[in-house]
Design an enzyme around this catalytic site. Structure first.
Site: not given
Ligand SMILES: [Zn+2]
Ligand SMILES: *[C@@H]1O[C@H](CO)[C@@H](O)[C@H](O)[C@H]1NC(C)=O
Ligand SMILES: *[C@@H]1O[C@H](CO)[C@@H](O)[C@H](O)[C@H]1NC(C)=O
Ligand SMILES: *[C@@H]1O[C@H](CO)[C@@H](O)[C@H](O)[C@H]1NC(C)=O
Length: 531
Positions: A112, A175, A336, A340, A377-378, A453
């Site tokens: 990130s 971020t 995110d 995770h 972002d991903h 990710h």
């Molecule tokens: Zn992450």
């Protein structure tokens, strides 16, 4: 037409072999009419919105890959009592969509920090670093100097716009930090997390950079109180929990420093303080609602902590007062974290919350002069599949058992992560566990403490001036270049000459041929609308 009833039947019938769906969908006319309506709307897009974007809003769903968007759409629909698949997210309504290639300069699957540098500063960078080019090396303090890159937040500020950051993580997390900091390590949240050697070499922690680099960010909302206060300072909300004590070694009180020399500056740390503000009397707002990240929406203390939408609403009211407009970064930062931790339900509810905040922002602004971009972002190694029936709970089981181990499986699965689980040497029988629980760990193929990710492209949704410049498969660092171009900030402003609005193809354009039916007054009001 009783779609609701049919859908309830559909839910009840989730495990039978015959899926149930709204009766109208059996009629070809329904699909033809629907598609024709969509086509009509699409044809109006030939008239491009080439106005100047007075305002820019960037919504960043951290880890919000395309499978997450689709699953959140189904969840949001199901939360509203519908089947889910056919429902429409706020971001789905945006007219232009592109793909963003997310790799970092040194990583196929990115993080990130490197990605934030791309979509905020316009430059691809190494993983783990924020606001520095790829010439800087993670954790190597002495590679910072000379490699700093600036962000669209600064470009906007330099042109006199108001700027803001709203996030559900700590405000010094990867971020948001790429918007204001230049740091070779995303984990240097305060000097308490930095190696002595980096401090001695002159590197600065991210919290400190937040209040000193661009000292006049108008709105900062999120978590992260503990990084602003010295060690052994009890937290204001949790004074009896030592783990929430301040983290700073330098003894600075950054909140107090931030306030100094500012007029109409307010610090708030709970929801009531935030919602009681008279936004007309606020030029600067710092709101820190948790010692570290804010809680998941499903665990939010609704009395003490604002929702993401509530933060966005206050932020826009304050930023909007600037006649030159604003730039606002909004992060749904804990999508995110849910992934995770293998907690898909948390991740998807975070995504729905961000979508609700998008709806709020769209309602408070005008697409004639506001460019709104939604992206991630991903991605993550999150998936859902298994030939589930229409209307199947997004957290439910596939309608069959494995033809190898004869056990049922949930539609949602992870490629890796903490949900890997063997019982007596075999894959767990998920029917014996509560896969609807908020913190249920979806099964994964490879055991990892934290799920990783994903490397595939993510979507970019855009609406407003120059949104059509998101039109294909782009490198992620292209995103701020479009936002800057659209709002006449940053490096490409040749098209923005004042007084040449009519022939520049940009800015407040009146309709080219005014109908005689539209009187002068009507025309004036139209122009005003477009501006
Ligand atoms: Zn992450
Ligand atoms: C940075 O410091 C390391 C030692 O920690 C040294 O090897 C390296 O050459 C230095 N790099 C620069 C650019 O000064
Ligand atoms: C937290 O702060 C309190 C009050 O100053 C102090 O007594 C305590 O030792 C601190 N604990 C930790 C873990 O920092
Ligand atoms: C899985 O668990 C369910 C519920 O306890 C049970 O009905 C089913 O037979 C089990 N399947 C296998 C293969 O063990």
């Amino acid at each position: 037409m009783k779609p609701a009833l049919l859908i309830i039947v559909g839910f009840l019938g989730c495990c039978s072999s015959v899926p149930v769906f709204p009766e109208k969908e059996k009629d070809p006319k329904y699909w033809h009419d629907f598609a024709q309506k969509t086509l009509k709307k699409a044809l109006t897009l030939q008239k491009l919105n080439t106005n100047t974007a007075k305002n820019i809003i960037l919504f960043l769903g951290d880890g919000m890959g395309v499978p997450t968007v689709t699953a959140a759409r189904i969840l949001k629909g199901q939360m509203n009592g519908a089947s889910g698949e056919e429902s429409e997210l706020e971001m789905d309504k945006f007219p232009f969509v592109a793909l963003s290639k997310t790799y970092n300069t040194n990583a196929q699957v990115p993080d990130s920090a490197g990605t934030a540098t791309a979509y905020l500063c316009g430059v691809k960078a190494n993983e783990g670093t924020v606001g520095v080019s790829a010439a800087a090396v993670r954790s190597k303090c002495n590679t910072t100097s000379g490699n700093e890159v600036t962000s669209i937040l600064k470009w906007a500020k330099d042109e006199g716009k108001s700027v803001g950051i709203v996030t559900t993580t700590r405000v010094n997390h990867a971020t948001p930090s790429a918007a204001y900091a230049h740091c070779v390590d995303r984990d240097w949240f305060s000097d308490g997390e930095m190696p002595m050697e980096a401090i001695q070499s002159g590197c600065k922690d991210i919290a400190q950079q937040l209040i000193t680099n661009i000292p006049d960010i108008n709105v900062i909302l999120g978590g992260g109180r503990k990084y602003m206060y010295p060690k052994n300072t009890p937290d204001m909300e949790y004074p009896n929990e030592p783990k929430h004590n301040g983290t700073r070694r330098d003894g600075r009180k950054l909140v107090e420093e931030w306030k100094q020399g500012k007029k109409k500056a307010h610090y708030v740390w709970n929801k009531a303080q935030l919602l009681n503000l008279d936004t007309n009397q606020v030029d600067y707002l710092l709101g820190l609602f948790e010692p570290s990240d804010m809680t998941y929406e499903l665990e939010r203390n609704v009395k003490m902590d604002p929702s993401l939408s509530e933060m966005v609403e206050v932020a826009i009211h304050i930023l909007k007062r600037n006649p030159k407009g604003f730039f606002l970064l909004v992060e749904g930062g804990r999508i995110d974290h849910g992934h995770h931790e293998g907690k898909a339900k948390q991740a998807l509810h975070e995504t729905v919350q961000m979508d609700i905040a998008i709806g709020k922002a769209v309602a408070l602004t005008n697409e004639y002069n506001t460019l709104t971009v939604v992206t991630a972002d991903h991605s993550h190694v999150f998936s859902f599949g298994g030939y589930t029936h229409r209307g199947n709970s997004i957290f439910g089981l596939a309608p069959m058992v494995s033809d190898v181990d004869n056990k049922p499986f949930t539609s949602i699965l992870y490629g890796n992560g903490p949900g890997y689980k063997l019982v007596k040497g075999e894959r767990e029988n998920v029917s014996t566990s509560d896969y609807n629980h908020n913190n249920y760990l979806a099964q994964s193929a490879v055991p990892l403490r934290l799920e990783t990710h994903g490397g595939e492209d993510v979507a970019v949704f855009a609406k407003g001036p120059m949104a059509h410049l998101f039109h294909g498969v782009h490198e992620q660092n292209y995103i701020p270049h479009v936002m800057a171009y659209a709002s006449c900030i940053g490096q490409n402003k040749d098209h923005c000459k004042k007084g040449s609005h009519d022939d520049s193809g940009i800015s407040c354009r009146a309709p080219s041929r005014a109908s005689p039916l539209i009187g002068i007054l009507g025309l004036l009001s139209l122009i005003q609308l477009v501006c």
